[in-house]
Scaffold this motif. Structure first.
Motif, mmCIF file in Angstrom:
data_model
loop_
_atom_site.group_PDB
_atom_site.id
_atom_site.type_symbol
_atom_site.label_atom_id
_atom_site.label_comp_id
_atom_site.label_asym_id
_atom_site.label_seq_id
_atom_site.Cartn_x
_atom_site.Cartn_y
_atom_site.Cartn_z
ATOM 1 N N TYR A 44 0.840 -1.185 0.000
ATOM 2 C CA TYR A 44 0.000 0.000 0.000
ATOM 3 C C TYR A 44 0.883 1.246 0.000
ATOM 4 O O TYR A 44 2.001 1.232 0.511
ATOM 5 C CB TYR A 44 -0.903 0.032 1.236
ATOM 6 N N PRO A 45 0.393 2.342 -0.563
ATOM 7 C CA PRO A 45 1.172 3.579 -0.537
ATOM 8 C C PRO A 45 1.292 4.122 0.884
ATOM 9 O O PRO A 45 0.469 3.808 1.747
ATOM 10 C CB PRO A 45 0.363 4.528 -1.420
ATOM 11 N N ASP A 46 2.300 4.927 1.112
ATOM 12 C CA ASP A 46 2.460 5.588 2.400
ATOM 13 C C ASP A 46 1.233 6.459 2.677
ATOM 14 O O ASP A 46 0.655 7.060 1.758
ATOM 15 C CB ASP A 46 3.719 6.458 2.382
ATOM 16 N N ILE A 47 0.819 6.526 3.937
ATOM 17 C CA ILE A 47 -0.406 7.245 4.306
ATOM 18 C C ILE A 47 -0.353 8.705 3.886
ATOM 19 O O ILE A 47 -1.376 9.300 3.532
ATOM 20 C CB ILE A 47 -0.662 7.113 5.826
ATOM 21 N N THR A 48 0.862 9.290 3.888
ATOM 22 C CA THR A 48 0.981 10.702 3.511
ATOM 23 C C THR A 48 0.729 10.923 2.023
ATOM 24 O O THR A 48 0.517 12.055 1.586
ATOM 25 C CB THR A 48 2.387 11.235 3.867
ATOM 26 N N MET A 49 0.739 9.860 1.253
ATOM 27 C CA MET A 49 0.540 9.970 -0.185
ATOM 28 C C MET A 49 -0.929 9.869 -0.580
ATOM 29 O O MET A 49 -1.314 10.225 -1.704
ATOM 30 C CB MET A 49 1.356 8.890 -0.890
ATOM 31 N N LEU A 50 -1.767 9.404 0.337
ATOM 32 C CA LEU A 50 -3.181 9.189 0.015
ATOM 33 C C LEU A 50 -3.877 10.458 -0.470
ATOM 34 O O LEU A 50 -4.633 10.411 -1.457
ATOM 35 C CB LEU A 50 -3.918 8.597 1.219
ATOM 36 N N PRO A 51 -3.670 11.625 0.183
ATOM 37 C CA PRO A 51 -4.335 12.836 -0.324
ATOM 38 C C PRO A 51 -3.945 13.178 -1.758
ATOM 39 O O PRO A 51 -4.790 13.639 -2.541
ATOM 40 C CB PRO A 51 -3.867 13.924 0.648
ATOM 41 N N HIS A 52 -2.683 12.959 -2.112
ATOM 42 C CA HIS A 52 -2.222 13.263 -3.463
ATOM 43 C C HIS A 52 -2.874 12.333 -4.496
ATOM 44 O O HIS A 52 -3.273 12.772 -5.585
ATOM 45 C CB HIS A 52 -0.694 13.140 -3.534
ATOM 46 N N ILE A 53 -2.964 11.047 -4.140
ATOM 47 C CA ILE A 53 -3.578 10.079 -5.061
ATOM 48 C C ILE A 53 -5.065 10.401 -5.231
ATOM 49 O O ILE A 53 -5.596 10.406 -6.358
ATOM 50 C CB ILE A 53 -3.402 8.635 -4.547
ATOM 51 N N ALA A 54 -5.745 10.693 -4.101
ATOM 52 C CA ALA A 54 -7.175 11.008 -4.153
ATOM 53 C C ALA A 54 -7.420 12.259 -4.988
ATOM 54 O O ALA A 54 -8.366 12.319 -5.795
ATOM 55 C CB ALA A 54 -7.721 11.178 -2.741
ATOM 56 N N THR A 55 -6.569 13.273 -4.793
ATOM 57 C CA THR A 55 -6.711 14.516 -5.559
ATOM 58 C C THR A 55 -6.521 14.268 -7.053
ATOM 59 O O THR A 55 -7.266 14.803 -7.895
ATOM 60 C CB THR A 55 -5.691 15.560 -5.069
ATOM 61 N N TYR A 56 -5.553 13.442 -7.396
ATOM 62 C CA TYR A 56 -5.274 13.138 -8.794
ATOM 63 C C TYR A 56 -6.498 12.515 -9.471
ATOM 64 O O TYR A 56 -6.828 12.832 -10.618
ATOM 65 C CB TYR A 56 -4.082 12.186 -8.887
ATOM 66 N N PHE A 57 -7.192 11.629 -8.730
ATOM 67 C CA PHE A 57 -8.361 10.955 -9.307
ATOM 68 C C PHE A 57 -9.668 11.713 -9.034
ATOM 69 O O PHE A 57 -10.739 11.267 -9.432
ATOM 70 C CB PHE A 57 -8.466 9.534 -8.741
ATOM 71 N N ASP A 58 -9.565 12.839 -8.323
ATOM 72 C CA ASP A 58 -10.733 13.657 -7.995
ATOM 73 C C ASP A 58 -11.779 12.862 -7.208
ATOM 74 O O ASP A 58 -12.980 12.876 -7.520
ATOM 75 C CB ASP A 58 -11.365 14.233 -9.262
ATOM 76 N N ILE A 59 -11.314 12.158 -6.191
ATOM 77 C CA ILE A 59 -12.193 11.401 -5.298
ATOM 78 C C ILE A 59 -11.764 11.666 -3.863
ATOM 79 O O ILE A 59 -10.700 12.243 -3.609
ATOM 80 C CB ILE A 59 -12.152 9.876 -5.595
#
Length: 367
Positions: A44-59
């Motif tokens: 799984y990605p590092d927890i600090t990366m989750l906002p960036h991934i979510a923003t990229y997919f607009d979710i």
């Protein structure tokens, strides 16, 4: 809570955007191998990366990890009764909006959605107008349809089907009811009876007694629920109507139903009174309304489902019902409905100046 489903979400969203694993890796500053491991749930990605991934997919992050909040049955029960009391004390629209927020948050918690739908049905008459009430019923219908289609729980799906059909009735659409219920009109043996026989054969007499008592208890409740329609169907035959009402009253006396479930008794009495009023039988109407008021004012509040000296082993099973033993509407709402069932029912208005009728209203107002 269901398991984290980030792997499939990342894979699906990446493909929806027509982005390669290399492209996503470059954007996030990680290797293609890392993306591959995320999508196959190897890591799984590092927890600090989750906002960036979510923003990229607009979710949202919740959507990214596939989080679908759930609620335990005890919490559902408490929430139902909390909202029920709020409907009695606050404007309908405010509490209705709270329900909508809960529906949106717990859109995959089907037992909760079922009970929120029931809650709205039980309070839809408070919406303020026929148009608004019908909108609530339509919302409920769609909610029950979703629960029926999406849940894996057979019991919940069956309840949702019947409630969807009930909504159709309230929308004056009987043809749709028949379509929905096609194939369900078959006789079936109560599983409580099977439980009772099994426990008896194993020598566990107390459990066998509990199960068979609960089966009889439920059958009585079901029969009283059917009496109002039976009365209505016999308005063209006064003799048969008399027999139907007499048998209902006799059954109540035999099992002393008003001692353990007065709610179904007063519903039956009001329905019988209304039926006699439609055929202009003043004496029977007032007689039944007087009994209705007498039972209503007999100290039945605070009302909770319970057994009695005969049904002395059902309290445990009743406590395990989806909403427990409390009323499905607040005490204030029920008392108001009991009064309005007499004062606002058009067929009773022909007796509004009668001394006996006024006495009934006065008794109900004093509860």
């Amino acid at each position: 809570m269901k398991e984290i489903n980030l792997a499939s979400v990342v894979s699906v969203k990446r493909k929806e955007k027509k982005i390669t694993q290399d492209g996503l890796a470059n954007y996030l500053g990680v290797s293609k191998a890392a993306i591959s491991k995320w999508e196959t749930a190897q890591s799984y990605p590092d927890i600090t990366m989750l906002p960036h991934i979510a923003t990229y997919f607009d979710i949202t992050i919740d959507e990214l990890i596939g989080y679908e909040p759930q609620m335990e049955s005890t919490e559902i029960k408490k929430l139902y009764h909390k909202l029920s009391h709020q409907f009695a004390k606050e404007p309908f629209d405010i509490v209705h909006e709270r329900c909508n927020v809960i529906i949106k948050k717990y859109y995959s918690c089907f037992p909760l959605l079922l009970q929120i739908g029931i809650l709205l049905l039980n309070h839809s008459m408070l919406a303020g107008s026929t148009e608004k009430t019908q909108k609530v019923i339509e919302q409920d219908k769609q909610l029950f349809e979703r629960v029926k289609s999406e849940t894996d729980d057979v019991h919940v799906a069956k309840q949702a089907l019947y409630l969807e059909a009930y909504c159709c009735l309230m929308q004056n659409n009987p043809a749709e009811v028949l379509v929905l219920l096609e194939g369900t009109d078959t006789l079936s043996m109560s599983n409580r009876g099977l439980f009772a026989q099994a426990f008896y054969m194993m020598g566990n007499i107390p459990k066998a007694k509990e199960k068979i008592q609960m089966q009889i208890y439920e059958n009585i409740v079901e029969m009283f629920g059917a009496f109002p329609m039976l009365f209505t169907l016999n308005t063209d035959d006064p003799v048969k109507l008399d027999e139907c009402v007499e048998r209902a009253l006799a059954l109540e006396k035999i099992f002393a139903v008003k001692r353990f479930h007065p709610a179904i008794v007063i519903t039956m009495l009001l329905s019988a009174a209304g039926t006699y009023a439609t055929i202009n039988n003043k004496e029977k109407t007032l007689e039944l309304l007087e009994e209705y008021a007498k039972v209503s004012a007999s100290g039945i509040f605070p009302f909770k489902l319970h057994g009695d000296e005969f049904f002395d082993m059902v309290d445990g099973a009743l406590a395990n019902l989806d909403l427990g033993t409390e009323m499905v509407r607040s005490e204030e709402t029920v008392k108001q409905s009991m009064l309005q069932g007499v004062t606002l029912t058009p067929v009773f208005q022909q007796y509004s100046n009668d001394v006996r009728f006024k006495s009934v209203v006065k008794m109900l107002e004093s509860i």
